[in-house]
Design a protein around this motif. Structure first.
Motif, mmCIF file in Angstrom:
data_model
loop_
_atom_site.group_PDB
_atom_site.id
_atom_site.type_symbol
_atom_site.label_atom_id
_atom_site.label_comp_id
_atom_site.label_asym_id
_atom_site.label_seq_id
_atom_site.Cartn_x
_atom_site.Cartn_y
_atom_site.Cartn_z
ATOM 1 N N PRO A 178 0.809 -1.221 0.000
ATOM 2 C CA PRO A 178 0.000 0.000 0.000
ATOM 3 C C PRO A 178 0.846 1.277 0.000
ATOM 4 C CG PRO A 178 -0.213 -1.150 2.086
ATOM 5 C CD PRO A 178 0.538 -2.045 1.171
ATOM 6 N N LEU A 179 2.017 1.243 0.628
ATOM 7 C CA LEU A 179 2.880 2.425 0.611
ATOM 8 C C LEU A 179 3.384 2.720 -0.799
ATOM 9 C CD1 LEU A 179 4.910 1.905 3.899
ATOM 10 C CD2 LEU A 179 3.166 3.619 3.439
ATOM 11 N N THR A 180 3.746 1.685 -1.536
ATOM 12 C CA THR A 180 4.186 1.874 -2.913
ATOM 13 C C THR A 180 3.038 2.373 -3.778
ATOM 14 O OG1 THR A 180 5.811 0.111 -2.619
ATOM 15 C CG2 THR A 180 5.324 0.760 -4.874
ATOM 16 N N ALA A 181 1.851 1.837 -3.557
ATOM 17 C CA ALA A 181 0.672 2.300 -4.306
ATOM 18 C C ALA A 181 0.425 3.781 -4.041
ATOM 19 C CB ALA A 181 -0.558 1.472 -3.929
ATOM 20 N N MET A 234 2.648 6.006 -3.193
ATOM 21 C CA MET A 234 3.704 6.773 -3.855
ATOM 22 C C MET A 234 3.455 6.893 -5.356
ATOM 23 S SD MET A 234 7.196 5.937 -1.716
ATOM 24 C CE MET A 234 7.581 4.541 -2.679
ATOM 25 N N VAL A 235 2.967 5.821 -5.966
ATOM 26 C CA VAL A 235 2.644 5.883 -7.400
ATOM 27 C C VAL A 235 1.534 6.902 -7.637
ATOM 28 C CG1 VAL A 235 1.688 4.573 -9.346
ATOM 29 C CG2 VAL A 235 3.453 3.551 -7.910
ATOM 30 N N MET A 236 0.534 6.904 -6.761
ATOM 31 C CA MET A 236 -0.539 7.901 -6.911
ATOM 32 C C MET A 236 -0.008 9.319 -6.708
ATOM 33 S SD MET A 236 -3.942 6.127 -5.286
ATOM 34 C CE MET A 236 -3.249 5.514 -3.786
ATOM 35 N N MET A 237 0.913 9.480 -5.794
ATOM 36 C CA MET A 237 1.471 10.809 -5.530
ATOM 37 C C MET A 237 2.272 11.340 -6.711
ATOM 38 S SD MET A 237 2.606 10.388 -1.539
ATOM 39 C CE MET A 237 3.638 11.824 -1.540
ATOM 40 N N LEU A 251 3.008 3.278 -15.179
ATOM 41 C CA LEU A 251 2.696 1.901 -15.561
ATOM 42 C C LEU A 251 3.642 0.927 -14.858
ATOM 43 C CD1 LEU A 251 1.136 -0.141 -17.308
ATOM 44 C CD2 LEU A 251 2.860 0.233 -19.086
ATOM 45 N N GLY A 252 4.928 1.243 -14.865
ATOM 46 C CA GLY A 252 5.900 0.386 -14.172
ATOM 47 C C GLY A 252 5.616 0.301 -12.682
ATOM 48 N N GLY A 253 5.254 1.437 -12.082
ATOM 49 C CA GLY A 253 4.892 1.431 -10.666
ATOM 50 C C GLY A 253 3.649 0.621 -10.400
ATOM 51 N N GLY A 254 2.650 0.738 -11.293
ATOM 52 C CA GLY A 254 1.427 -0.049 -11.149
ATOM 53 C C GLY A 254 1.684 -1.541 -11.268
ATOM 54 N N LEU A 255 2.539 -1.919 -12.213
ATOM 55 C CA LEU A 255 2.895 -3.339 -12.356
ATOM 56 C C LEU A 255 3.656 -3.843 -11.125
ATOM 57 C CD1 LEU A 255 3.925 -3.409 -16.130
ATOM 58 C CD2 LEU A 255 1.841 -4.363 -15.090
ATOM 59 N N THR A 256 4.499 -2.985 -10.592
ATOM 60 C CA THR A 256 5.231 -3.352 -9.374
ATOM 61 C C THR A 256 4.274 -3.571 -8.213
ATOM 62 O OG1 THR A 256 7.166 -2.101 -10.106
ATOM 63 C CG2 THR A 256 7.008 -2.581 -7.748
ATOM 64 N N ALA A 311 2.491 -6.872 -8.705
ATOM 65 C CA ALA A 311 3.350 -8.015 -8.379
ATOM 66 C C ALA A 311 3.518 -8.159 -6.864
ATOM 67 C CB ALA A 311 4.714 -7.853 -9.052
ATOM 68 N N MET A 312 3.681 -7.029 -6.181
ATOM 69 C CA MET A 312 3.823 -7.077 -4.725
ATOM 70 C C MET A 312 2.540 -7.575 -4.067
ATOM 71 S SD MET A 312 5.846 -3.466 -4.260
ATOM 72 C CE MET A 312 5.892 -3.464 -2.486
ATOM 73 N N ALA A 313 1.397 -7.128 -4.578
ATOM 74 C CA ALA A 313 0.113 -7.570 -4.025
ATOM 75 C C ALA A 313 -0.067 -9.068 -4.226
ATOM 76 C CB ALA A 313 -1.031 -6.790 -4.665
ATOM 77 N N LEU A 314 0.277 -9.560 -5.422
ATOM 78 C CA LEU A 314 0.164 -11.002 -5.670
ATOM 79 C C LEU A 314 1.103 -11.798 -4.761
ATOM 80 C CD1 LEU A 314 -0.116 -11.066 -9.568
ATOM 81 C CD2 LEU A 314 -1.899 -11.657 -7.895
ATOM 82 N N ALA A 315 2.299 -11.284 -4.538
ATOM 83 C CA ALA A 315 3.233 -11.970 -3.645
ATOM 84 C C ALA A 315 2.698 -12.003 -2.214
ATOM 85 C CB ALA A 315 4.594 -11.280 -3.680
ATOM 86 N N THR A 316 2.092 -10.916 -1.782
ATOM 87 C CA THR A 316 1.516 -10.868 -0.427
ATOM 88 C C THR A 316 0.353 -11.839 -0.303
ATOM 89 O OG1 THR A 316 2.173 -8.552 -0.220
ATOM 90 C CG2 THR A 316 0.491 -9.348 1.305
#
Length: 120
Positions: free
Chosen positions: A75-78, A80-83, A101-106, A109-114
């Motif tokens: 959620p912190l990365t999400a 930051m991408v929105m910011m 787009l790269g941030g969204g894909l990241t 991927a992080m959400a799927l890993a979690t």
């Protein structure tokens, strides 16, 4: 018997806290010049000593702190991408579409890993 703790952790915590509050910091300063910095080192050291007398397994604590860090990173990365997309926050320095787009894909991927961590 109490387990030994690393004094570097107390020092790095003191640097982080002092920087966050903009306190004078540094081991090159005298204690009266950086009272809060040295107080943070003392508090972290005393806390570490106190933990030595508990049944807490330090390796297990490190493991779970890493798990919590990994869960909170998504959620912190999400955010930051929105910011970086917001002209109100970033002004003329908003991120281009391909970085977003790269941030969204990241984030995906992080959400799927979690989710995989909890499901598997």
């Amino acid at each position: 018997m109490p387990k030994a703790r690393s004094p570097q952790i107390a020092g790095s915590a003191a640097y982080a806290v002092a920087e966050m509050f903009r306190w004078p910091e540094g081991l090159d300063r005298r204690p009266r010049e950086a009272k809060a910095f040295y107080a943070t080192i003392a508090a972290a050291t005393l806390g570490s000593i106190a933990l030595s007398f508990t049944a807490l397994d330090p390796i297990r604590a490190l493991h779970w702190s890493a798990v919590i860090n990994g869960i909170l990173a998504t959620p912190l990365t999400a955010m930051m991408v929105m910011m970086v997309r917001s002209p109100r926050i970033m002004g003329r320095l908003t991120a281009p579409w391909w970085m977003v787009l790269g941030g969204g894909l990241t984030v995906a991927a992080m959400a799927l890993a979690t989710i995989g961590f909890f499901v598997l």
